[in-house]
Design an enzyme around this catalytic site. Sequence first.
Site, PDB file in Angstrom:
ATOM      1  N   CYS A 198       6.880  -0.520   6.412  1.00 30.34           N
ATOM      2  CA  CYS A 198       6.223   0.533   5.607  1.00 30.34           C
ATOM      3  C   CYS A 198       7.274   1.120   4.714  1.00 30.34           C
ATOM      4  O   CYS A 198       8.613   1.125   5.213  1.00 30.34           O
ATOM      5  CB  CYS A 198       5.822   1.736   6.854  1.00 30.34           C
ATOM      6  SG  CYS A 198       5.502   3.081   5.985  1.00 30.34           S
ATOM      7  N   LEU A 199       6.968   1.802   3.717  1.00 25.68           N
ATOM      8  CA  LEU A 199       8.073   2.209   2.666  1.00 25.68           C
ATOM      9  C   LEU A 199       8.869   3.271   3.255  1.00 25.68           C
ATOM     10  O   LEU A 199       9.691   3.526   2.624  1.00 25.68           O
ATOM     11  CB  LEU A 199       7.511   2.267   1.395  1.00 25.68           C
ATOM     12  CG  LEU A 199       6.911   1.189   0.659  1.00 25.68           C
ATOM     13  CD1 LEU A 199       6.134   1.324  -0.707  1.00 25.68           C
ATOM     14  CD2 LEU A 199       7.773  -0.006   0.490  1.00 25.68           C
TER      15      LEU A 199
ATOM     16  N   HIS B 142      -1.533   7.141   7.729  1.00 28.12           N
ATOM     17  CA  HIS B 142      -0.411   8.071   7.277  1.00 28.12           C
ATOM     18  C   HIS B 142      -1.178   9.496   6.940  1.00 28.12           C
ATOM     19  O   HIS B 142      -0.571  10.415   7.052  1.00 28.12           O
ATOM     20  CB  HIS B 142      -0.112   7.668   5.894  1.00 28.12           C
ATOM     21  CG  HIS B 142       1.247   6.557   5.819  1.00 28.12           C
ATOM     22  ND1 HIS B 142       2.402   6.813   6.356  1.00 28.12           N
ATOM     23  CD2 HIS B 142       1.038   5.271   5.781  1.00 28.12           C
ATOM     24  CE1 HIS B 142       3.006   5.779   6.369  1.00 28.12           C
ATOM     25  NE2 HIS B 142       2.522   4.908   6.045  1.00 28.12           N
TER      26      HIS B 142
ATOM     27  N   HIS C 154      -3.376   0.990   8.400  1.00 36.01           N
ATOM     28  CA  HIS C 154      -2.334   1.314   8.569  1.00 36.01           C
ATOM     29  C   HIS C 154      -2.061   2.321   7.353  1.00 36.01           C
ATOM     30  O   HIS C 154      -1.432   3.620   7.687  1.00 36.01           O
ATOM     31  CB  HIS C 154      -1.243   0.240   7.973  1.00 36.01           C
ATOM     32  CG  HIS C 154       0.277   0.621   7.543  1.00 36.01           C
ATOM     33  ND1 HIS C 154       1.466   0.138   8.325  1.00 36.01           N
ATOM     34  CD2 HIS C 154       0.569   1.616   6.590  1.00 36.01           C
ATOM     35  CE1 HIS C 154       2.502   0.735   7.754  1.00 36.01           C
ATOM     36  NE2 HIS C 154       2.053   1.553   6.876  1.00 36.01           N
ATOM     37  N   GLU C 155      -2.590   2.278   6.286  1.00 41.02           N
ATOM     38  CA  GLU C 155      -2.559   3.550   5.306  1.00 41.02           C
ATOM     39  C   GLU C 155      -3.164   4.695   5.455  1.00 41.02           C
ATOM     40  O   GLU C 155      -2.744   5.887   5.426  1.00 41.02           O
ATOM     41  CB  GLU C 155      -3.046   3.019   3.738  1.00 41.02           C
ATOM     42  CG  GLU C 155      -2.199   1.695   3.193  1.00 41.02           C
ATOM     43  CD  GLU C 155      -0.645   1.899   3.041  1.00 41.02           C
ATOM     44  OE1 GLU C 155      -0.338   3.083   3.139  1.00 41.02           O
ATOM     45  OE2 GLU C 155       0.171   1.002   3.229  1.00 41.02           O
TER      46      GLU C 155
ATOM     47  N   GLN D 154       3.152   9.918   1.747  1.00 40.70           N
ATOM     48  CA  GLN D 154       4.398   9.362   1.636  1.00 40.70           C
ATOM     49  C   GLN D 154       5.294   9.751   0.188  1.00 40.70           C
ATOM     50  O   GLN D 154       6.608   9.743   0.402  1.00 40.70           O
ATOM     51  CB  GLN D 154       4.449   7.864   1.392  1.00 40.70           C
ATOM     52  CG  GLN D 154       3.680   7.237   2.722  1.00 40.70           C
ATOM     53  CD  GLN D 154       3.944   5.773   2.696  1.00 40.70           C
ATOM     54  OE1 GLN D 154       2.774   5.188   2.223  1.00 40.70           O
ATOM     55  NE2 GLN D 154       4.806   5.011   3.109  1.00 40.70           N
TER      56      GLN D 154
ATOM     57  N   GLY E  39       1.014  -1.226   0.277  1.00 38.13           N
ATOM     58  CA  GLY E  39      -0.063   0.081   0.133  1.00 38.13           C
ATOM     59  C   GLY E  39       0.892   1.289  -0.005  1.00 38.13           C
ATOM     60  O   GLY E  39       1.934   1.214   0.372  1.00 38.13           O
TER      61      GLY E  39
END
Length: 171
Positions: A100-101, A146, A142-143, A52, A47
């Site tokens: 996480c990226l 952000h 999670h997404e 981000q 995701g």
Amino acid sequence: MAIRGILKMGNPDLLKVSEPITDFNDAELFSLIDDMIETMKANDGAGLAAPQIGVFKRLVIFGFDQNDRYPDAEAVPFTVLINPEIKPLSDELENGWEGCLSVPGLRGVVPRFKKIHYQGFDQYGDTISRTVEDFHARVVQHECDHLDGILYPMKIEDYRYFGFHEEIFKE
Ligand code: NI
């Protein structure tokens, strides 16, 4: 389409609260989503949230059939989700590993609501409304965090279960 740079934890911009999207069916929005898809795929992510890549709009994408970063996870349908709202359907929490990226190389165990309802819009302004559980529910939580400036390490409760992926999952 372009692969965009991903902001890393420590960059204060990741702590911003993103703004709702008001223009749907819009060329600029489509182009942003194309870039997000390409960026997520290039990094093998499950995701990605717009902040981000430095775009502070309430837009996330997620989904995969099979993901090398989460080999045991059930498939999650590819979804573009705009202005999301999440409602937990019970108090039940489940612990699970996340990465996480924006936090490269690390993994941590995070408690998330096991079962949620989420709604929002796709890029055309059509409503998305789903009841989901387990990994799908985890990815959405999670997404969407952000969008409120929250990164998963802020939600870890037991730091014994936080560390480098290569150490935690070594054979
Ligand atoms: Ni993330």
